[in-house]
Structure formats: C-alpha cells, structure tokens
Design a protein around this motif. Structure first.
Motif, PDB file in Angstrom:
ATOM      1  N   GLU A  48       0.831  -1.211   0.000  1.00  0.00           N
ATOM      2  CA  GLU A  48       0.000   0.000   0.000  1.00  0.00           C
ATOM      3  C   GLU A  48       0.859   1.253   0.000  1.00  0.00           C
ATOM      4  O   GLU A  48       0.398   2.327  -0.400  1.00  0.00           O
ATOM      5  CB  GLU A  48      -0.936  -0.018   1.219  1.00  0.00           C
ATOM      6  CG  GLU A  48      -1.924  -1.181   1.182  1.00  0.00           C
ATOM      7  CD  GLU A  48      -2.824  -1.236   2.417  1.00  0.00           C
ATOM      8  OE1 GLU A  48      -2.560  -0.499   3.378  1.00  0.00           O
ATOM      9  OE2 GLU A  48      -3.793  -2.031   2.395  1.00  0.00           O
ATOM     10  N   CYS A  55      -2.750  -0.940  -5.031  1.00  0.00           N
ATOM     11  CA  CYS A  55      -3.023  -1.194  -3.615  1.00  0.00           C
ATOM     12  C   CYS A  55      -2.841   0.043  -2.752  1.00  0.00           C
ATOM     13  O   CYS A  55      -3.141   0.005  -1.558  1.00  0.00           O
ATOM     14  CB  CYS A  55      -2.139  -2.316  -3.098  1.00  0.00           C
ATOM     15  SG  CYS A  55      -2.543  -3.905  -3.827  1.00  0.00           S
ATOM     16  N   GLY A  58      -5.725   0.682  -0.852  1.00  0.00           N
ATOM     17  CA  GLY A  58      -6.144  -0.313   0.139  1.00  0.00           C
ATOM     18  C   GLY A  58      -7.011  -1.390  -0.487  1.00  0.00           C
ATOM     19  O   GLY A  58      -7.025  -1.560  -1.703  1.00  0.00           O
ATOM     20  N   ARG A  59      -7.732  -2.097   0.356  1.00  0.00           N
ATOM     21  CA  ARG A  59      -8.606  -3.165  -0.143  1.00  0.00           C
ATOM     22  C   ARG A  59      -9.829  -2.565  -0.813  1.00  0.00           C
ATOM     23  O   ARG A  59     -10.602  -1.844  -0.190  1.00  0.00           O
ATOM     24  CB  ARG A  59      -9.058  -4.063   1.009  1.00  0.00           C
ATOM     25  CG  ARG A  59      -8.022  -5.063   1.492  1.00  0.00           C
ATOM     26  CD  ARG A  59      -8.644  -5.949   2.559  1.00  0.00           C
ATOM     27  NE  ARG A  59      -7.696  -6.860   3.174  1.00  0.00           N
ATOM     28  CZ  ARG A  59      -7.611  -8.170   2.855  1.00  0.00           C
ATOM     29  NH1 ARG A  59      -8.431  -8.681   1.970  1.00  0.00           N
ATOM     30  NH2 ARG A  59      -6.728  -8.936   3.456  1.00  0.00           N
TER      31      ARG A  59
END
Length: 199
Positions: A48, A55, A58-59
DNA sequence: AGCACGATTAACT
DNA sequence: GTTAATCGTGCTC
C-alpha cells in the motif's frame, strides 16, 4: 508431472519474483494448443505504500485479488482499451503483483499473428497490452490460479539466463507518481538479442 | 450521480 | 514527437 510454477514461487518478495520471472516461459493453454513466449520484461508493484501500485487505495473490489494467495492472475483494464496481465505475489494479506510487460513468442506464432493483425512480428508482444491481445487474455481470466495442473495461463521453466543480462530501471508510465516510487528500479528486462543468439 | 484519470497502443505529422 | 481512442475505478459531492 506438472511443470507449472507452484504457489511457493510466487509467494515471495515481489521484487525478487519480478526478477526471477525474466527468462521464464509464459504459457497460454487454448484447448490443446500452447501459445507461449519467454518473458523479457517485468515490473514489481508491492504494498500500500507503493504509490504506483493499485493497492495504494487499500482493499477495494479491484485490489482484493492482490491480498489473496499468490500465483493468481490479476488482470485489469487500462485506458478503457487494453487488458494487462499480472501475477499475484507475497503471502496472503500482503498485497503485491508482477506485471508482465514483454515476451519473445515461441509457440503458437500463427495464432499470435492472427490476433495481432497486420503488426510486424517485432511488435507482436513488446508491450503489456499487446501480450493480452496476442494470447487472448481478458477480464475472464482475472483471479484464475496459475498453479493448478489445468490452468489456462501459467509459468514454466524457460531460458537459462546469465543474471548479468538482466537490466534494471524505473517502471514505465509513472510520470505523475511521487518519488521515490516513480524512479525505484523495479523494472527488469533482458535484451531480445541475447535470447536469439544465446547467453 | 458525476468526475478525472490511467502500469497503453497505433496512427498520425 | 504528438494525439485520439475508450471505460472501469475510486473519489468527491
């Protein structure tokens, strides 16, 4: 029996996997036909904190695959036109992927030629979007496990390369990405000539 | 719901 | 060297 690279190959440091993938053979199994090429160029996208990696957000629905088990295909659309092929790396929970940027075609050249239209052989697979056109890879392949015996895309042993032939440099197309990520040498490439005439 | 933009490519001048 | 093509994604309102 199977010569597919196992999950343990991909479940390592992304930069190391990117370096190790150069010289290996990428295979696309289309029915009984093999379409393949030696990997000439890769790039590592890891974590991240890497502001060039997807990424960094983030998710999200798109990046979820990179947080999962290694060896899966991560495929996404760029500029609304081209699919790009990556292989997921690192252990579960740690996001990362290696972009496959260039190949030296070996098997299935006739099929590749068809798919690449009127382009000369030199430009069949010398870019990440071109590879997916040449091999018939699209969104349907996203998330597929390359490590299973029946995988439609996988990596196997290819050329034995002298490590000295693998060059490193900044990743391509990151003009708007802040340093140090813009210039970090996570691109790995071997000259096509070296493969043609041996090492 | 709307918006800006991108890990690119091919066809231009 | 310059530029159009084209749309999913993540962010803002």
């Amino acid at each position: 029996m199977s010569n597919h690279f196992p999950e343990s190959f991909f479940s390592r440091d992304t930069v190391q996997v990117a370096r190790d993938l150069v010289g290996k053979r990428l295979v696309r199994l289309e029915g009984n036909q093999r379409i393949s090429g030696i990997i000439l160029e890769t790039e590592a996208y890891r974590g991240e904190e890497d502001l060039a990696c997807h990424c960094r957000a983030g998710r999200t629905p798109r990046t979820e695959i990179m947080y999962g088990p290694a060896g899966r295909a991560y495929i996404y659309l760029i500029y609304g036109m081209y699919w790009l092929l990556n292989f997921v790396t690192e252990s579960e929970g740690s996001p990362g992927a290696v972009l496959i940027r260039a190949l030296a075609p070996e098997e299935g050249k006739e099929k590749i030629s068809q798919r690449r239209g009127n382009q000369p052989e030199k430009h069949w697979t010398d870019g990440p979007g071109k590879i997916c056109i040449a091999l018939g890879i699209n969104a349907d392949f996203n998330g597929l496990n390359s490590c299973t015996p029946q995988a439609k895309i996988f990596v196997e042993n290819g050329q034995d390369l002298d490590p000295g032939l693998i060059h490193t440099g900044p990743r391509v197309g990151l003009e708007s990405v802040p340093e140090p990520w813009r210039s970090i040498p996570w691109r790995f490439v071997v000259n096509y000539q070296h493969l043609l005439y041996g090492s």
